[in-house]
Design a protein around this motif. Sequence first.
Motif, PDB file in Angstrom:
ATOM      1  N   VAL A  15       0.818  -1.223   0.000  1.00  0.00           N
ATOM      2  CA  VAL A  15       0.000   0.000   0.000  1.00  0.00           C
ATOM      3  C   VAL A  15       0.848   1.269   0.000  1.00  0.00           C
ATOM      4  O   VAL A  15       0.628   2.155  -0.829  1.00  0.00           O
ATOM      5  CB  VAL A  15      -0.992  -0.017   1.185  1.00  0.00           C
ATOM      6  N   PRO A  16       1.832   1.440   0.901  1.00  0.00           N
ATOM      7  CA  PRO A  16       2.628   2.684   0.848  1.00  0.00           C
ATOM      8  C   PRO A  16       3.431   2.824  -0.441  1.00  0.00           C
ATOM      9  O   PRO A  16       3.575   3.935  -0.963  1.00  0.00           O
ATOM     10  CB  PRO A  16       3.541   2.576   2.072  1.00  0.00           C
ATOM     11  N   TYR A  17       3.943   1.699  -0.960  1.00  0.00           N
ATOM     12  CA  TYR A  17       4.674   1.777  -2.224  1.00  0.00           C
ATOM     13  C   TYR A  17       3.748   2.143  -3.378  1.00  0.00           C
ATOM     14  O   TYR A  17       4.130   2.899  -4.276  1.00  0.00           O
ATOM     15  CB  TYR A  17       5.381   0.451  -2.510  1.00  0.00           C
ATOM     16  N   ALA A  18       2.534   1.614  -3.368  1.00  0.00           N
ATOM     17  CA  ALA A  18       1.562   1.969  -4.412  1.00  0.00           C
ATOM     18  C   ALA A  18       1.188   3.443  -4.309  1.00  0.00           C
ATOM     19  O   ALA A  18       1.037   4.134  -5.326  1.00  0.00           O
ATOM     20  CB  ALA A  18       0.319   1.088  -4.289  1.00  0.00           C
ATOM     21  N   LEU A  20       3.112   5.897  -3.151  1.00  0.00           N
ATOM     22  CA  LEU A  20       4.242   6.667  -3.675  1.00  0.00           C
ATOM     23  C   LEU A  20       4.303   6.579  -5.196  1.00  0.00           C
ATOM     24  O   LEU A  20       4.620   7.563  -5.881  1.00  0.00           O
ATOM     25  CB  LEU A  20       5.553   6.160  -3.076  1.00  0.00           C
ATOM     26  N   LEU A  21       4.001   5.416  -5.745  1.00  0.00           N
ATOM     27  CA  LEU A  21       4.037   5.238  -7.194  1.00  0.00           C
ATOM     28  C   LEU A  21       2.997   6.102  -7.885  1.00  0.00           C
ATOM     29  O   LEU A  21       3.297   6.794  -8.870  1.00  0.00           O
ATOM     30  CB  LEU A  21       3.818   3.759  -7.532  1.00  0.00           C
ATOM     31  N   ILE A  22       1.770   6.102  -7.352  1.00  0.00           N
ATOM     32  CA  ILE A  22       0.671   6.797  -8.021  1.00  0.00           C
ATOM     33  C   ILE A  22       0.749   8.306  -7.818  1.00  0.00           C
ATOM     34  O   ILE A  22       0.552   9.085  -8.758  1.00  0.00           O
ATOM     35  CB  ILE A  22      -0.689   6.252  -7.515  1.00  0.00           C
ATOM     36  N   PHE A  23       1.056   8.726  -6.591  1.00  0.00           N
ATOM     37  CA  PHE A  23       0.956  10.150  -6.267  1.00  0.00           C
ATOM     38  C   PHE A  23       2.291  10.883  -6.238  1.00  0.00           C
ATOM     39  O   PHE A  23       2.313  12.104  -6.035  1.00  0.00           O
ATOM     40  CB  PHE A  23       0.246  10.328  -4.917  1.00  0.00           C
ATOM     41  N   PHE A  24       3.398  10.184  -6.421  1.00  0.00           N
ATOM     42  CA  PHE A  24       4.701  10.859  -6.471  1.00  0.00           C
ATOM     43  C   PHE A  24       5.464  10.523  -7.738  1.00  0.00           C
ATOM     44  O   PHE A  24       5.808  11.419  -8.524  1.00  0.00           O
ATOM     45  CB  PHE A  24       5.548  10.506  -5.255  1.00  0.00           C
ATOM     46  N   LEU A  25       5.729   9.246  -7.972  1.00  0.00           N
ATOM     47  CA  LEU A  25       6.591   8.873  -9.097  1.00  0.00           C
ATOM     48  C   LEU A  25       5.934   9.186 -10.435  1.00  0.00           C
ATOM     49  O   LEU A  25       6.584   9.766 -11.325  1.00  0.00           O
ATOM     50  CB  LEU A  25       6.945   7.384  -9.006  1.00  0.00           C
ATOM     51  N   VAL A  26       4.665   8.817 -10.605  1.00  0.00           N
ATOM     52  CA  VAL A  26       3.992   9.066 -11.892  1.00  0.00           C
ATOM     53  C   VAL A  26       3.894  10.565 -12.192  1.00  0.00           C
ATOM     54  O   VAL A  26       4.250  11.004 -13.296  1.00  0.00           O
ATOM     55  CB  VAL A  26       2.605   8.394 -11.912  1.00  0.00           C
ATOM     56  N   PRO A  27       3.423  11.417 -11.240  1.00  0.00           N
ATOM     57  CA  PRO A  27       3.421  12.861 -11.536  1.00  0.00           C
ATOM     58  C   PRO A  27       4.814  13.417 -11.797  1.00  0.00           C
ATOM     59  O   PRO A  27       4.980  14.294 -12.665  1.00  0.00           O
ATOM     60  CB  PRO A  27       2.809  13.478 -10.259  1.00  0.00           C
TER      61      PRO A  27
END
Length: 302
Positions: A15-18, A20-27
């Motif tokens: 959950v925390p990695y997802a 970070l992926l959706i709301f930090f890495l992708v943007p």
Amino acid sequence: MKLISAITRRLVIIVPYAWLLIFFLVPFLIVLKISFSEPVMSMPPYAPTIDLADGISGIFDAFRQFSFSNYLWLTEDSLYINAYISSIKIAFISTMLTLLIGFPLAYGMARAPSSLRPTLLMLVILPFWTSFLIRVYAWIGILKPEGLLNQALMAIGLIDDPLIILNTDTAVYIGIVYSYLPFMVLPLYAALEKMDYALIEAAQDLGCTPISAFWKITFPLAIPGIVAGCLLVFIPAVGEFVIPDLLGGSRTLMIGKTLWSEFFNNRDWPVSSAVAVLLLLILVVPIMFFQQMQAKSQESGR
């Protein structure tokens, strides 16, 4: 039951990695891609755009059109260099002022009776119950020439003419210190509250003066809280936009205001994206430094 327990443990990690992926890495990847583009008069106002319908070949064609010209432009234009330097200077001074004010507050809270500490903590957190924008606007009414501060100083006879504080760097420092003070106090309190104050009494029994005991015992034990508080204040203060825009003058140059101007006024998304990427890289340095300090402290603790 073992299967459910294993799935639950995996979900807790995923959950925390997802997030970070959706709301930090992708943007961040989207902004990074735009920073290598060129501004055009269209919607979106940059080119090339990646169209997944074109397949792999279309994606590679878009990558071949990427350019470093926006980053070169930032290094050639003194406006952006001065904005970065000014932002770091203002954030650093504000962080030091916040530390000077926050440390005595946190120390007093940690030494207060246990029954009083929850109330003191609530008073520190209480400003967050009000909108950040409203709190900054309130400082305009306090700092303006006919505001509450000048009226009070003239009423008691300390000054004859109103002080010019609003629309200066001083007002920006006041706004940042006021707004981010809880972020400094809370980690400091967490570090100081766990300290064994019998160590100070033992040091004084062995001949240490109160000042010497502070620097040899209290300050070293509070370093994790000091570092955490400084990072929590410094990092958002570097990119601050609202406080310098409302309290600072036209000469107050900060990268947040420059980024806003490029994005909304000039509609130069590629340059503003390059500004944001460089700002993120600058802020990664203190975060890595903090992580290294934490790793060393954990190793020494073992």
